[in-house]
Design an enzyme around this catalytic site. Structure first.
Site, PDB file in Angstrom:
ATOM      1  N   ASP A  66     -13.082  75.842   6.444  1.00 57.11           N
ATOM      2  CA  ASP A  66     -13.340  74.721   5.533  1.00 57.11           C
ATOM      3  C   ASP A  66     -14.702  74.824   4.861  1.00 57.11           C
ATOM      4  OD1 ASP A  66     -14.772  74.268   7.865  1.00 57.11           O
ATOM      5  OD2 ASP A  66     -13.647  72.494   8.445  1.00 57.11           O
ATOM      6  N   ASN A 134     -12.643  62.808  16.569  1.00 61.39           N
ATOM      7  CA  ASN A 134     -11.394  62.116  16.237  1.00 61.39           C
ATOM      8  C   ASN A 134     -10.182  63.047  16.292  1.00 61.39           C
ATOM      9  OD1 ASN A 134     -11.718  63.710  14.002  1.00 61.39           O
ATOM     10  ND2 ASN A 134     -11.876  62.048  12.505  1.00 61.39           N
ATOM     11  N   HIS A 136      -9.933  66.017  14.759  1.00 63.20           N
ATOM     12  CA  HIS A 136      -9.679  66.894  13.610  1.00 63.20           C
ATOM     13  C   HIS A 136      -9.854  68.358  13.989  1.00 63.20           C
ATOM     14  CE1 HIS A 136     -14.112  66.606  11.953  1.00 63.20           C
ATOM     15  NE2 HIS A 136     -14.007  67.598  12.792  1.00 63.20           N
ATOM     16  N   GLU A 141      -8.193  65.478   9.086  1.00 64.64           N
ATOM     17  CA  GLU A 141      -8.479  64.217   9.759  1.00 64.64           C
ATOM     18  C   GLU A 141      -7.168  63.587  10.258  1.00 64.64           C
ATOM     19  OE1 GLU A 141     -11.487  63.929  10.381  1.00 64.64           O
ATOM     20  OE2 GLU A 141     -12.817  63.648   8.662  1.00 64.64           O
TER      21      GLU A 141
HETATM   22  P1  PGA Z   1     -19.086  70.484  16.461  1.00 62.92           P
HETATM   23  O1  PGA Z   1     -17.998  70.160  15.367  1.00 62.92           O
HETATM   24  O2  PGA Z   1     -18.800  71.863  16.951  1.00 62.92           O
HETATM   25  O3  PGA Z   1     -20.409  70.420  15.734  1.00 62.92           O
HETATM   26  O4  PGA Z   1     -18.942  69.455  17.535  1.00 62.92           O
HETATM   27  C1  PGA Z   1     -16.665  70.410  15.640  1.00 62.92           C
HETATM   28  C2  PGA Z   1     -15.789  69.861  14.541  1.00 62.92           C
HETATM   29  O5  PGA Z   1     -16.120  68.825  13.947  1.00 62.92           O
HETATM   30  O6  PGA Z   1     -14.736  70.459  14.286  1.00 62.92           O
END
Ligand code: PGA
Length: 239
Positions: A66, A134, A136, A141
């Site tokens: 992404d 959450n 994702h 999302e």
């Molecule tokens: P993080 O993010 O590794 O910084 O916890 C993970 C994500 O949001 O997919």
């Protein structure tokens, strides 16, 4: 799903070993990359192994999950910049075979072409994933259809708040992103999901032991035949 639970250092080593094994078997593997805090230990380990000659990415290709809309690759919060700084600069992958969705050209046709490029390259052999609080994966999302391919999304408040730590203020966090879809991710031949820290414990429980539902996007991984989940003790605390 195969679930491995250990310290953050040890799970980084175990995940790195998956890359070593894959690239030994298939030097021109197609890798799916992820950003965030979670893969940093893994990326440091890959850089170390590469500098020691224990793994080579010289024939590999990578496609990242992404990118933020509105940030070009020179912006220090763009995911292209993150990948260059935290991985690509430190391993022997040719930079021209590293791909990140465009955050500037948000035409749906350009996004869909990302899936086509993955297919044309032979499909992703191993996709790395972190997980949002959450649920994702990528920036898919809650509520994202399981059939989605690469597309533009509006980020939830929860995601923008979680990522505000990297920006001067929440107002600077982009409101949109371009992400591989759930289907793009599920098309990978194998998947590595990593999670670290107690903030991830609840969503990890829902992902692994809960119902498969678009409300918990990562729960779709229960339907994939080849997923390794690497958790530290805190992220695994509620299993
Ligand atoms: P993080 O993010 O590794 O910084 O916890 C993970 C994500 O949001 O997919």
């Amino acid at each position: 799903m195969r679930v491995f639970i250990d310290t953050p250092e040890k799970i980084a080593e175990m995940a790195a070993q998956k890359y070593v094994d894959l690239l030994r078997r298939k030097p021109n593997a197609i890798l799916g990359g992820a950003t965030g805090s979670t893969p940093l230990g893994l990326y440091a380990q890959l850089a170390k192994l590469c500098s020691e000659g224990k793994v080579s990415f010289k024939d590999a290709t990578s496609f990242n999950l992404d990118e933020y809309v509105g940030l070009d690759g020179t912006h220090d919060q763009s995911y292209r910049y993150f990948m260059n700084e935290n991985l690509f600069k430190h391993i022997d992958i040719p930079i021209e075979r590293t791909f990140v969705p465009s955050g500037i050209d948000t035409d749906p046709a350009t996004a869909a072409a990302y899936d086509e490029a993955i297919k044309a390259a032979g499909g992703i052999d191993m996709q790395l994933l972190g997980i949002g609080n959450n649920g994702h994966i990528g920036f898919n999302e809650p509520g994202t259809p399981f059939g989605s391919i690469t597309h533009m999304v509006e980020l939830t408040e929860s995601t923008r708040t979680a990522n505000a730590r990297f920006f001067n203020s929440i107002d600077e966090v982009p409101t949109h992103a371009v992400t591989m879809g759930i289907k793009t991710v599920m098309n990978a031949r194998s998947i590595i999901l990593m999670a670290i820290g107690k903030a991830k414990a609840e969503i990890i429980k829902a992902t692994i032991q809960g119902e498969v539902t678009p409300q918990v996007p990562a729960s779709v991984l229960q339907l994939h035949p080849d997923v390794d989940v690497f958790l530290d003790y805190e992220a695994a605390a509620l299993l």
